[in-house]
Each structure stands twice: as structure tokens, then as C-alpha cells.
Design a protein around this motif. Structure first.
Motif, mmCIF file in Angstrom:
data_model
loop_
_atom_site.group_PDB
_atom_site.id
_atom_site.type_symbol
_atom_site.label_atom_id
_atom_site.label_comp_id
_atom_site.label_asym_id
_atom_site.label_seq_id
_atom_site.Cartn_x
_atom_site.Cartn_y
_atom_site.Cartn_z
ATOM 1 N N THR A 479 36.074 -8.848 22.224
ATOM 2 C CA THR A 479 37.124 -9.297 23.149
ATOM 3 C C THR A 479 37.916 -10.471 22.606
ATOM 4 O OG1 THR A 479 35.738 -10.908 24.341
ATOM 5 C CG2 THR A 479 35.648 -8.595 25.075
ATOM 6 N N GLY A 480 37.348 -11.186 21.633
ATOM 7 C CA GLY A 480 38.027 -12.348 21.068
ATOM 8 C C GLY A 480 37.802 -13.622 21.839
ATOM 9 N N LYS A 481 36.947 -13.584 22.863
ATOM 10 C CA LYS A 481 36.702 -14.795 23.648
ATOM 11 C C LYS A 481 35.221 -14.879 24.007
ATOM 12 C CE LYS A 481 37.993 -12.462 27.967
ATOM 13 N NZ LYS A 481 38.891 -12.468 29.144
ATOM 14 N N PRO A 482 34.691 -16.090 24.246
ATOM 15 C CA PRO A 482 33.289 -16.249 24.614
ATOM 16 C C PRO A 482 33.040 -15.815 26.057
ATOM 17 C CG PRO A 482 34.395 -18.368 24.645
ATOM 18 C CD PRO A 482 35.398 -17.380 24.121
ATOM 19 N N ILE A 483 31.777 -15.708 26.420
ATOM 20 C CA ILE A 483 31.451 -15.236 27.767
ATOM 21 C C ILE A 483 31.702 -16.305 28.822
ATOM 22 C CG2 ILE A 483 29.803 -13.528 26.941
ATOM 23 C CD1 ILE A 483 27.549 -15.442 27.649
ATOM 24 N N VAL A 484 31.787 -17.582 28.416
ATOM 25 C CA VAL A 484 32.188 -18.661 29.325
ATOM 26 C C VAL A 484 33.242 -19.506 28.624
ATOM 27 C CG1 VAL A 484 29.968 -18.745 30.527
ATOM 28 C CG2 VAL A 484 30.350 -20.201 28.537
ATOM 29 N N PRO A 485 34.137 -20.119 29.366
ATOM 30 C CA PRO A 485 35.218 -20.916 28.747
ATOM 31 C C PRO A 485 34.736 -22.310 28.346
ATOM 32 C CG PRO A 485 35.479 -20.904 31.130
ATOM 33 C CD PRO A 485 34.295 -20.008 30.840
ATOM 34 N N TRP A 486 34.153 -22.409 27.183
ATOM 35 C CA TRP A 486 33.656 -23.695 26.716
ATOM 36 C C TRP A 486 34.800 -24.700 26.542
ATOM 37 C CZ3 TRP A 486 28.510 -24.528 26.464
ATOM 38 C CH2 TRP A 486 27.669 -23.416 26.379
ATOM 39 N N ASP A 487 34.486 -25.949 26.792
ATOM 40 C CA ASP A 487 35.436 -27.034 26.548
ATOM 41 C C ASP A 487 35.267 -27.483 25.097
ATOM 42 O OD1 ASP A 487 37.004 -29.285 26.398
ATOM 43 O OD2 ASP A 487 36.243 -30.200 28.250
ATOM 44 N N VAL A 488 36.164 -27.032 24.227
ATOM 45 C CA VAL A 488 36.017 -27.288 22.786
ATOM 46 C C VAL A 488 36.253 -28.755 22.434
ATOM 47 C CG1 VAL A 488 36.590 -24.921 22.134
ATOM 48 C CG2 VAL A 488 38.423 -26.619 22.377
ATOM 49 N N THR A 489 36.730 -29.549 23.372
ATOM 50 C CA THR A 489 36.947 -30.978 23.099
ATOM 51 C C THR A 489 35.648 -31.778 23.245
ATOM 52 O OG1 THR A 489 37.537 -31.514 25.391
ATOM 53 C CG2 THR A 489 39.314 -30.780 23.931
ATOM 54 N N LYS A 490 34.586 -31.114 23.741
ATOM 55 C CA LYS A 490 33.318 -31.795 23.961
ATOM 56 C C LYS A 490 32.225 -31.196 23.085
ATOM 57 C CE LYS A 490 34.201 -32.704 28.903
ATOM 58 N NZ LYS A 490 33.703 -32.438 30.277
ATOM 59 N N GLU A 491 31.232 -32.010 22.778
ATOM 60 C CA GLU A 491 30.026 -31.478 22.179
ATOM 61 C C GLU A 491 29.361 -30.565 23.201
ATOM 62 O OE1 GLU A 491 28.920 -31.841 19.155
ATOM 63 O OE2 GLU A 491 30.409 -33.315 18.474
ATOM 64 N N ILE A 492 28.662 -29.541 22.731
ATOM 65 C CA ILE A 492 28.103 -28.537 23.634
ATOM 66 C C ILE A 492 27.208 -29.168 24.695
ATOM 67 C CG2 ILE A 492 26.590 -26.514 23.740
ATOM 68 C CD1 ILE A 492 27.555 -25.843 20.915
ATOM 69 N N GLU A 493 26.351 -30.103 24.301
ATOM 70 C CA GLU A 493 25.405 -30.681 25.259
ATOM 71 C C GLU A 493 26.080 -31.517 26.335
ATOM 72 O OE1 GLU A 493 24.984 -33.230 21.419
ATOM 73 O OE2 GLU A 493 25.462 -31.176 22.003
ATOM 74 N N PHE A 494 27.372 -31.860 26.131
ATOM 75 C CA PHE A 494 28.095 -32.634 27.135
ATOM 76 C C PHE A 494 29.041 -31.777 27.978
ATOM 77 C CE2 PHE A 494 27.346 -35.826 23.678
ATOM 78 C CZ PHE A 494 26.348 -36.515 24.346
ATOM 79 N N ASP A 495 29.105 -30.488 27.672
ATOM 80 C CA ASP A 495 29.934 -29.577 28.481
ATOM 81 C C ASP A 495 29.074 -29.032 29.622
ATOM 82 O OD1 ASP A 495 31.764 -27.867 29.529
ATOM 83 O OD2 ASP A 495 32.047 -26.655 27.720
#
Length: 571
Positions: A479-495
Motif C-alpha cells: 500500500t505504500g503506507k504503515p498500518i498506523v500514521p506514525w509521527d516521523v518527527t518523534k522517536e518511536i518511544e515518544f510517539d
């Protein structure tokens, strides 16, 4: 001889005395009588030779005065073969450097003339190099460098080496951080690339006095067409450079890669080419990454499984770890431990990015279907790699599009460093966007009614983690997109918002995934397979072996053959 030198020094002394005297004589270029008469017409007879309006008022050093054929004293001395003593005295005098750089009507400076077949005076040429080394970088009107003329006349190798040294494109004394010297280096190109290896021993000698970083600068300097010197070097010269660049006799280090802020202090990664340990090495070499660790504890933590397991490199990237306590001076000696990782020519992340930019792939159903069929072959290769890893009782734990690459003609799984034993405690630091729901917990923020999500530290490493990652990766690839809309401006553990979405994953989310896959023309059997991998309950997910044996692969291959008679999809 000596008398001539004594006369020159007497003239220098008198010239200096006259220049200091306000009423003293001033030197000017000699002009033919007819030119002088033409310049004198119409001038006021009251003018004196010292008037500021006079054409001859500019004071010259006596070494720069030209005669009526445009020659300086230095050029005259060369033309008359006066000898190295006279030449040396003239260039050592006031204005001698400028005189050495002065050219005749053919663009020849003093160095060109001394190396010409008519004169061939290497001793005088060395005198010029001491005072005006930049004269070695000048081409005459025929495009000839002094070093070319010296080679054509088979002048002493010591002189040719001196010409090469003064025209090197780097500061030979700056061993650690060599910088390019603008306007220099053409002599180096000539010796390395245009002499058919007649002087390759000079290349060897230059390399022997350079640090590896200096050799790297010399080898990879580029011409106006963007070609590097090592690409164009004559065979033996190229071999000398390659051997000098090979760290531990094997790795040709190209460049250092930047690391993120989260990287441990002292760690570094280099792009390199691995030519192997055989006597002749690999003909072309293999592109690799060299990852250096600052201490043994970090090295052990990331490479224990790599050193203990026997991988099948048909399925996973080639990787091996080794101790570099005997490393050379080209890298910091504190980096004692190394991991060598095969470098892919293409990553799955690049493929997905290209698909998202392709308008036909976005708007045309048939184009998207063809893309999905190609993606299927890659996903099957990943499934094979998971079967292989799980058979070794280890977990990848971080499946994502950056960890799948194409190596020559094969798609393989990357990220072998940091593998974890199945049944051990799972290390939270391994988690990325493909973190499964069971690896996330929530905690109330003290003093508030709000909650935040975090990675669990008590989770046992299970194959179901990789299966979830396989489903996550499948959705992103197709699909070209992840299963959830991650906030790419944050480190994963802070999203925390996206982590909460994953933690509360349910059947409604699965139906959304199913619909997203249908919208991009993914075949139904593959949709069922991916949705099964993303089941919220880890116990309900298939094993890697179940993935590989799933009927979806056979049904899709059968569909491909019927739709495309001339094509084949080998598993």
C-alpha cells in the motif's frame, strides 16, 4: 662559473643601493630605438626621466628587466647555457621568483626551458623548484607540463620525483586531514594515468610516504568528467593504489557515514569494498559496511549470534565479525572490534518510495497489480529467510523495509547484527515501527489521569514477533503506507499516540487493513495471509514455516502464469 656569480651579486648590491636613493637610477625594460622615438613624439622636452608622467617611471627589480627580445636575465642565462650557478644566483636574488614564473612567447617558464631537449639542465631545474615550486604546475602554449618534458627526455628519476612532489594536490605534511590544494595535481594525474606505467615506481614511492587518508584523497580525486584517478590509472599504478587502500590487506575504505545522535559514543561506520583474503583477492570486490565498536561489551552484545551461528547467505546478508586490535593507523586505535556487513544495491524502502512517486502505479490498477506480483517474490524471499533464522533458534525482531535488500540478483534479509535468542528476554531497544501489540504497555502519568505507552521489558522473544513484522512489512510494501500514521518527527518511544493505536489493535483494524489491500488490487489469498500475520493474539499468528507453505503462494503463482504466459516466478 664563480666569477659570473660574483658579478651578479655585485650588480644586486648596486641595484639595491640605487633603488634606495631617491635620485638613483631606475631600471626599465629595454625598448627598440624606433619605439622610443615614437613614444617621444609630442612630449614636453622639460620632462625628466624621473617625472611621474614619464613612461619609464615604474621601478623594476633588475632580475625582471627585459631586453629588446623580451627576455629577463634568467631567460638569457638559460638560453646561453650559463650554468646552474648563475641560474641559482639569479633566482635567489630579489624578484627571482617572479623571474622564474615569467614566460616567453611560447608560454615556457624557466622550468620548461631547462627541461627542454635543447638544454636538459636538471641541476638548474632543482634551483628553480626551490624558489618557485608552483612553476611545476604551469602548462606552456602546447599544453605541456614540466614533468611531461622531463619524462620525454628521460631526465633523472630524482628530478621527476621532485616535480611530482611539489605539484601534489595535497599537503604531504598533513597526515590526518588532507585537504586539496587548488591548482595542483596535474603532474600526479600524468604519472599515474598517462605514462603507461613507465613511472609506476614513483606512484609506489608517493604512496609509501602517505597516510591511508592521504592515499584515499589522491586515489579518489576526480577530473572534470567526474572520473576518479583510480578508475583511470594505468594497471600497475592502480594496483599500487588499491593495495595501499586495503585495510588489513582486504578492505578498501571509501568514506565514513554519518551516525545519528542515538549512536553510542566512539562507534563509526565506513563504506568499503571487500576484496577478500585470497592472494589475488576478488576481481571486482563486494561493497560492504564496516561498523567499528568502541569496546568489547558493545561488540559482544551486537555480534554474539553472528559469531556463533552458521548462516545461509542465500537468505540473509553476508556478515561476519572480527577483532581488529592489530588495525592500521588509518582509523582511530580505540576502535578495536569490527562488524563487516554486505551492502545491498537496492533496498525495499527505495522500491516502495519509487512506487509511491510513480503516477501510473498510483492511478492505474493493472500497473499496481504488476507491482504487487513483483512484491510477492520479495515477500516470499523474506519468508524463506525467517524460516532459516527461526531454525537457528534466533529472532530478527525488527522487520521493516530498510532491512530487506537486493544483493546482485537475490533479495535477502538484512539486519543480522543484534539477533536475539528465542526464549530470552526481548531487548526493547530492538523495536521499531513494526513493534507488535504484545510488546507495548501503558502507564498512568503521575499526577494526571493521562496514560502513556512504552515498550515492555519483560517480553519473551517469540517467533510471533517476526510474523507480526512480516504482516506489517507486507502492508507497507503493497500500500505504500504503515498500518498506523506514525509521527516521523518523534522517536518511536515518544510517539505515544501511535503506540497506543498498536497496543489496542483489534478486529476493526484488521478489516481496515483488508480494505486497504483490496483497494490496491492485492490478490485475495495474499490479503488473507497478511491479515493472519497481524492478528492481535500472537498465538493465532502462523509460524514462518506456515507462511512458506501457505496456499497463497501457489494460487498467486498459478494466476501469474495464466495471465502472463511468458513469465515465471521462481520461489
Amino acid at each position: 662559473g664563480d666569477v659570473g656569480v660574483d658579478v651578479i651579486y655585485m650588480l644586486f648590491d648596486e641595484a639595491e643601493r640605487q633603488l634606495k636613493d631617491p635620485m638613483g637610477a631606475r631600471f626599465r625594460n629595454k625598448i627598440k630605438i624606433e619605439d622610443l622615438e615614437n613614444m617621444s613624439m609630442g612630449t614636453d622636452t622639460t620632462e625628466t626621466p624621473t617625472d611621474s608622467s614619464n613612461a619609464f617611471n615604474d621601478a623594476l627589480q633588475c632580475t625582471l628587466v627585459r631586453n629588446d627580445v623580451g627576455e629577463t636575465p634568467l631567460l638569457c642565462a638559460i638560453h646561453t647555457c650559463a650554468g646552474w650557478e648563475v641560474v641559482d644566483a639569479l633566482v635567489q636574488g630579489p624578484g627571482g621568483k617572479k623571474a622564474a614564473l615569467t614566460t616567453d612567447e611560447d608560454g615556457n617558464n624557466a622550468l620548461h626551458l631547462l627541461l627542454h631537449e635543447t638544454y636538459q639542465d636538471p641541476t638548474s631545474a632543482l634551483s628553480i623548484l626551490k624558489v618557485a615550486p608552483e612553476s611545476a604546475s604551469v602548462r606552456n602554449n602546447d599544453g605541456m607540463l614540466p614533468i611531461e618534458m622531463a619524462c620525454m627526455q628521460y631526465l633523472p628519476i630524482e628530478l621527476i620525483m621532485a616535480l611530482l612532489l611539489v605539484d601534489l594536490p595535497i599537503d604531504i605534511d598533513n597526515k590526518d586531514r588532507p585537504e586539496r590544494r587548488e591548482g595542483f595535481g596535474e603532474s600526479w594525474w600524468f604519472i599515474a594515468c598517462e605514462c603507461d606505467d613507465h613511472y609506476f615506481e614513483l606512484v609506489d614511492e608517493i604512496v609509501s610516504i602517505c597516510s591511508v587518508s592521504q592515499v584515499r584523497e589522491l586515489a579518489y580525486m576526480k577530473n572534470s568528467a567526474g572520473k576518479s584517478l583510480i578508475e583511470l590509472a594505468a594497471p600497475e599504478s592502480r594496483e599500487v593504489l588499491q593495495c595501499a587502500l586495503r585495510y588489513l590487506g582486504r578492505f578498501e575504505i571509501r568514506s565514513e557515514l554519518p551516525l545519528g545522535d542515538s549512536a553510542p559514543a566512539g562507534m563509526s561506520i565506513f563504506q568499503a569494498v571487500d576484496f577478500g583474503y585470497s592472494e589475488d583477492g576478488l576481481d571486482e570486490g563486494i561493497d560492504v559496511y564496516l561498523k567499528f565498536f568502541p569496546n568489547r561489551s558493545q561488540y559482544d552484545a551486537e555480534t554474539n549470534q553472528v559469531r556463533e551461528l552458521e548462516f545461509d547467505f542465500d537468505f540473509v546478508e553476508e556478515v561476519f565479525a572480527f577483532d581488529t586490535s592489530d588495525m592500521g593507523d588509518e582509523l582511530d586505535n580505540s576502535k578495536q572490534f569490527c562488524l563487516c556487513i554486505e551492502q545491498p544495491q537496492l533496498t525495499l524502502a527505495g522500491v516502495v518510495s519509487g512506487m509511491m512517486r510513480n503516477e501510473d502505479c498510483q492511478n492505474d490498477t493493472e500497473t499496481r497489480r504488476r507491482y504487487a506480483k513483483k512484491a510477492l517474490a520479495v515477500m516470499r524471499a523474506i519468508a524463506k529467510a525467517l524460516v532459516h533464522l527461526h531454525s537457528l533458534n534466533v529472532l530478527h525482531g525488527n522487520l521493516n523495509v530498510d532491512c530487506v535488500g537486493k544483493y546482485d540478483s537475490k533479495w535477502k534479509l538484512a539486519g543480522m547484527a543484534g539477533l536475539q535468542r528465542i526464549g530470552d528476554k526481548l531487548i526493547p531497544a530492538k523495536f521499531s515501527y513494526s513493534v507488535p501489540p504484545e510488546a507495548i504497555s501503558q502507564h498512568r502519568i503521575p499526577g494526571t489521569s493521562e496514560h502513556k505507552a512504552s515498550f515492555r521489558s519483560d517480553l519473551t522473544a517469540s517467533t510471533s514477533v517476526d510474523i507480526w513484522g512480516f504482516g506489517y512489512l507486507g502492508v507497507q510494501v503493497l500500500t505504500g503506507k504503515p498500518i498506523v500514521p506514525w509521527d516521523v518527527t518523534k522517536e518511536i518511544e515518544f510517539d505515544h499516540s501511535s503506540l497506543m493505536d498498536i497496543m489496542h489493535w483489534n478486529d476493526f483494524n484488521l478489516e481496515t487493513v483488508r480494505q486497504d489491500l483490496m483497494n490496491v488490487a492485492v490478490p485475495q489469498p495474499l490479503i488473507q495471509l497478511i491479515v493472519g500475520c497481524l492478528h492481535p493474539d500472537p498465538s493465532q499468528r502462523p509460524s514462518a514455516h506456515d507462511l512458506l507453505e501457505n496456499v497463497a503462494w501457489r494460487e498467486i503463482r498459478s494466476t501469474n502464469k495464466s495471465n502472463s504466459p511468458g513469465s515465471s516466478n521462481r520461489g
